[in-house]
Design an enzyme around this catalytic site. Structure first.
Site, PDB file in Angstrom:
ATOM      1  N   TYR A 177      53.953  22.579  48.522  1.00 44.54           N
ATOM      2  CA  TYR A 177      55.306  22.515  49.084  1.00 44.54           C
ATOM      3  C   TYR A 177      56.276  22.311  47.916  1.00 44.54           C
ATOM      4  CZ  TYR A 177      52.381  21.268  53.122  1.00 44.54           C
ATOM      5  OH  TYR A 177      51.406  21.213  54.089  1.00 44.54           O
ATOM      6  N   CYS A 229      59.185  12.516  53.319  1.00 40.92           N
ATOM      7  CA  CYS A 229      60.520  12.124  53.773  1.00 40.92           C
ATOM      8  C   CYS A 229      60.470  11.665  55.229  1.00 40.92           C
ATOM      9  CB  CYS A 229      61.508  13.274  53.588  1.00 40.92           C
ATOM     10  SG  CYS A 229      61.003  14.783  54.396  1.00 40.92           S
ATOM     11  N   CYS A 287      80.796  10.151  63.606  1.00 44.38           N
ATOM     12  CA  CYS A 287      80.208  11.212  62.786  1.00 44.38           C
ATOM     13  C   CYS A 287      78.679  11.174  62.841  1.00 44.38           C
ATOM     14  CB  CYS A 287      80.682  11.037  61.355  1.00 44.38           C
ATOM     15  SG  CYS A 287      79.885  12.138  60.204  1.00 44.38           S
ATOM     16  N   ASP A 291      54.398  17.444  48.862  1.00 43.91           N
ATOM     17  CA  ASP A 291      55.735  17.001  49.252  1.00 43.91           C
ATOM     18  C   ASP A 291      56.205  17.844  50.439  1.00 43.91           C
ATOM     19  OD1 ASP A 291      58.303  16.022  49.308  1.00 43.91           O
ATOM     20  OD2 ASP A 291      58.944  16.926  47.418  1.00 43.91           O
ATOM     21  N   CYS A 315      83.609   3.035  56.420  1.00 38.23           N
ATOM     22  CA  CYS A 315      83.848   4.429  56.782  1.00 38.23           C
ATOM     23  C   CYS A 315      84.643   4.466  58.076  1.00 38.23           C
ATOM     24  CB  CYS A 315      82.512   5.134  56.963  1.00 38.23           C
ATOM     25  SG  CYS A 315      82.706   6.752  57.704  1.00 38.23           S
ATOM     26  N   GLN A 347      66.467  18.495  46.040  1.00 40.58           N
ATOM     27  CA  GLN A 347      66.749  17.136  46.498  1.00 40.58           C
ATOM     28  C   GLN A 347      68.256  16.879  46.416  1.00 40.58           C
ATOM     29  OE1 GLN A 347      64.778  14.975  47.824  1.00 40.58           O
ATOM     30  NE2 GLN A 347      62.710  15.631  47.304  1.00 40.58           N
ATOM     31  N   CYS A 390      75.886  10.001  59.038  1.00 41.26           N
ATOM     32  CA  CYS A 390      75.174   8.753  58.722  1.00 41.26           C
ATOM     33  C   CYS A 390      74.796   8.056  60.026  1.00 41.26           C
ATOM     34  CB  CYS A 390      76.072   7.801  57.940  1.00 41.26           C
ATOM     35  SG  CYS A 390      76.504   8.388  56.305  1.00 41.26           S
ATOM     36  N   CYS A 448      84.046  11.891  52.326  1.00 38.69           N
ATOM     37  CA  CYS A 448      82.892  11.237  52.927  1.00 38.69           C
ATOM     38  C   CYS A 448      82.252  10.304  51.901  1.00 38.69           C
ATOM     39  CB  CYS A 448      81.916  12.317  53.379  1.00 38.69           C
ATOM     40  SG  CYS A 448      80.306  11.668  53.807  1.00 38.69           S
TER      41      CYS A 448
HETATM   42  N1  SAH Z   1      58.768  19.557  46.143  1.00 38.09           N
HETATM   43  C1  SAH Z   1      60.064  20.169  46.301  1.00 38.09           C
HETATM   44  C2  SAH Z   1      60.377  20.603  47.737  1.00 38.09           C
HETATM   45  C3  SAH Z   1      60.081  19.623  48.833  1.00 38.09           C
HETATM   46  S1  SAH Z   1      60.770  20.028  50.409  1.00 38.09           S
HETATM   47  C4  SAH Z   1      61.149  19.271  45.755  1.00 38.09           C
HETATM   48  O1  SAH Z   1      60.951  18.080  45.530  1.00 38.09           O
HETATM   49  O2  SAH Z   1      62.241  19.771  45.508  1.00 38.09           O
HETATM   50  C5  SAH Z   1      59.495  20.803  51.277  1.00 38.09           C
HETATM   51  C6  SAH Z   1      59.274  22.243  50.874  1.00 38.09           C
HETATM   52  O3  SAH Z   1      58.189  22.727  51.670  1.00 38.09           O
HETATM   53  C7  SAH Z   1      60.436  23.194  51.140  1.00 38.09           C
HETATM   54  O4  SAH Z   1      60.743  23.886  49.956  1.00 38.09           O
HETATM   55  C8  SAH Z   1      59.896  24.162  52.223  1.00 38.09           C
HETATM   56  O5  SAH Z   1      60.376  25.487  52.073  1.00 38.09           O
HETATM   57  C9  SAH Z   1      58.409  24.091  51.971  1.00 38.09           C
HETATM   58  N2  SAH Z   1      57.534  24.434  53.095  1.00 38.09           N
HETATM   59  C10 SAH Z   1      57.734  24.215  54.422  1.00 38.09           C
HETATM   60  N3  SAH Z   1      56.673  24.580  55.148  1.00 38.09           N
HETATM   61  C11 SAH Z   1      55.756  25.070  54.267  1.00 38.09           C
HETATM   62  C12 SAH Z   1      54.444  25.604  54.399  1.00 38.09           C
HETATM   63  N4  SAH Z   1      53.863  25.727  55.596  1.00 38.09           N
HETATM   64  N5  SAH Z   1      53.792  25.995  53.289  1.00 38.09           N
HETATM   65  C13 SAH Z   1      54.362  25.869  52.062  1.00 38.09           C
HETATM   66  N6  SAH Z   1      55.607  25.360  51.872  1.00 38.09           N
HETATM   67  C14 SAH Z   1      56.295  24.971  52.960  1.00 38.09           C
END
Ligand code: SAH
Length: 390
Positions: free
Chosen positions: A250, A346, A20, A319, A14, A221, A23, A97
């Site tokens: 989430y 993550c 940048c 998640d 790159c 994602q 990354c 990119c």
């Molecule tokens: N499981 C989904 C999203 C994961 S990202 C996937 O794989 O696509 C994390 C998510 O948590 C986001 O959509 C964000 O809006 C949500 N989030 C953040 N804080 C939160 C909270 N306090 N309660 C509920 N959801 C929340």
């Protein structure tokens, strides 16, 4: 006997790797990147269970299905587009990119080249002059649909009809164009006001056999190839029998819960973001899934509500964002006593904190599998399956 040697992946260099902010470890070979992430996860998580080998990509380039580019004027008065330098609002010019969808990058270059004839200037944050601030492009990996979001510093967009017409003539592959107004001094890309200029205002994509609708602001994602790997692995670890009631916490636009819906009796999804919940409900309808229910709430508050109702929950899939989950959430989870938990994270730092908390409540990590969702960057995703010991 001939020894089988894995061919070394050809490394692409790159040109802006030092400047940048997109990354952080693109200068390393892909094998070195994976080794670095493995070491980091081992260090933080091996005290909970054995960390399995990280699952990398076959081709770690051009994977991002969502890109955003910032526009600015350079010292010579030319319009440039690219990414912010790490830790600053200085724009590093980039046309192509290594980690972004190449169709998306080509669209951004065309937009930049059109600006002059349309007399559109890049937005200047301090003086609040000019118009075009960012361009966001989302591509559907399976569907091929493409969304372009023009983020402007002002709602007044002269000759917008001709601009869109000219853009579509060059890129008939674009399926929708949305205007977003952001006139605040902020590092957030998108503002609150939105207007669909062309097409439906969203795109669709397919993941693990289910179809999803994505709005400009919904979380989705960014690496579609690895997302299928991540979700399939996570659901395999869960070992469902078909009789379970599970929580997808989430849940974003409902991806994990909807993909899990064929394997369980019922899914209850919870998500804070209103637009994402709307997409999730729509996604259930579009896939004719009837055993999934989505709620808009803070995940911790919602878990507490379910715990108080003494509703039976067999498994929790969680998640959370980078900040991780909360004590409130974990406390409520423990009261519900689900047999298993699958945590997708993550951020291994907050994951380690939450695993310690879950361990105090009797949940023991069984398997830990890192997945490389973000080649070139130092981000790493990890799946952990946990079972209740007491
Ligand atoms: N499981 C989904 C999203 C994961 S990202 C996937 O794989 O696509 C994390 C998510 O948590 C986001 O959509 C964000 O809006 C949500 N989030 C953040 N804080 C939160 C909270 N306090 N309660 C509920 N959801 C929340």
């Amino acid at each position: 006997m001939q020894k089988h040697v894995k061919p070394a992946l050809p490394k692409i260099d790159c040109p802006v790797v030092d400047r940048c902010g997109g990354c952080q470890i693109q200068q390393l070979s892909y094998d070195q990147q994976l080794a670095k992430k493995q070491t980091e996860v081992n260090k933080l998580l091996s005290k909970f269970a054995k960390v399995e080998p990280i699952i990398g990509m076959t081709n770690p380039y051009y994977y991002r299905n969502k890109i955003h580019t910032t526009f600015a004027m350079n010292r010579k008065g030319q319009v440039i587009s690219g990414k912010y330098q790490a830790g600053s609002h200085h724009v590093v010019p980039i046309d192509s990119c290594l980690i972004e969808d190449q169709r998306a990058d080509e669209i951004v270059v065309s937009i930049r080249q059109m600006l002059r004839s349309f007399k559109i200037k890049p937005y200047h944050e301090d003086s609040r002059s000019g118009l075009l601030r960012h361009v966001l492009v989302r591509t559907g990996f399976q569907s091929g649909q493409i969304m372009v979001v023009l983020v402007l510093g002002s709602p007044v967009f002269p000759s917008r009809k001709n601009f869109i017409k000219a853009l579509l003539e060059q890129h008939p592959e674009i399926t929708t164009v949305v205007l977003n107004v952001n006139n605040k001094k902020t590092s957030m890309v998108l503002g609150d006001r939105e207007q669909v200029l062309y097409g439906k205002g969203f795109i669709e994509d397919t993941l693990c056999g289910k179809s999803f609708r994505l709005s400009p602001k919904s979380f989705y994602q960014v690496n579609p190839v690895q997302t299928e790997v991540l979700y399939s692995k996570a659901l395999d670890l869960a070992e469902f029998t078909g009789r379970e009631t599970i929580i997808d916490a989430y849940c974003g636009i409902g991806t994990i819960g909807l993909i899990a819906s064929d394997r369980v009796k019922q899914v209850i999804g919870v998500e804070l973001n209103q637009a994402a919940v709307k997409d999730a409900i729509n996604n259930a309808k579009r896939n004719q899934v009837k055993n999934v229910f989505f709620h808009q709430a803070d995940a911790g508050d919602f878990m507490l509500q379910i715990a108080r109702k003494k509703q039976r929950v067999d498994a929790v899939l969680m998640d959370p964002p980078r900040s991780g989950s909360t004590e409130k959430f974990i406390q409520a989870l423990a009261t519900m006593k689900p047999k298993q938990v699958v945590y997708i994270s993550c951020n291994p730092v907050t994951l380690a904190r939450d695993l310690a908390s879950l361990a105090r409540k009797g949940y023991q990590a069984k398997r830990i599998i890192p997945v490389d969702m973000f080649p070139g960057t130092n981000h790493v995703e990890t799946i952990v399956s946990l079972v209740r010991k007491r």
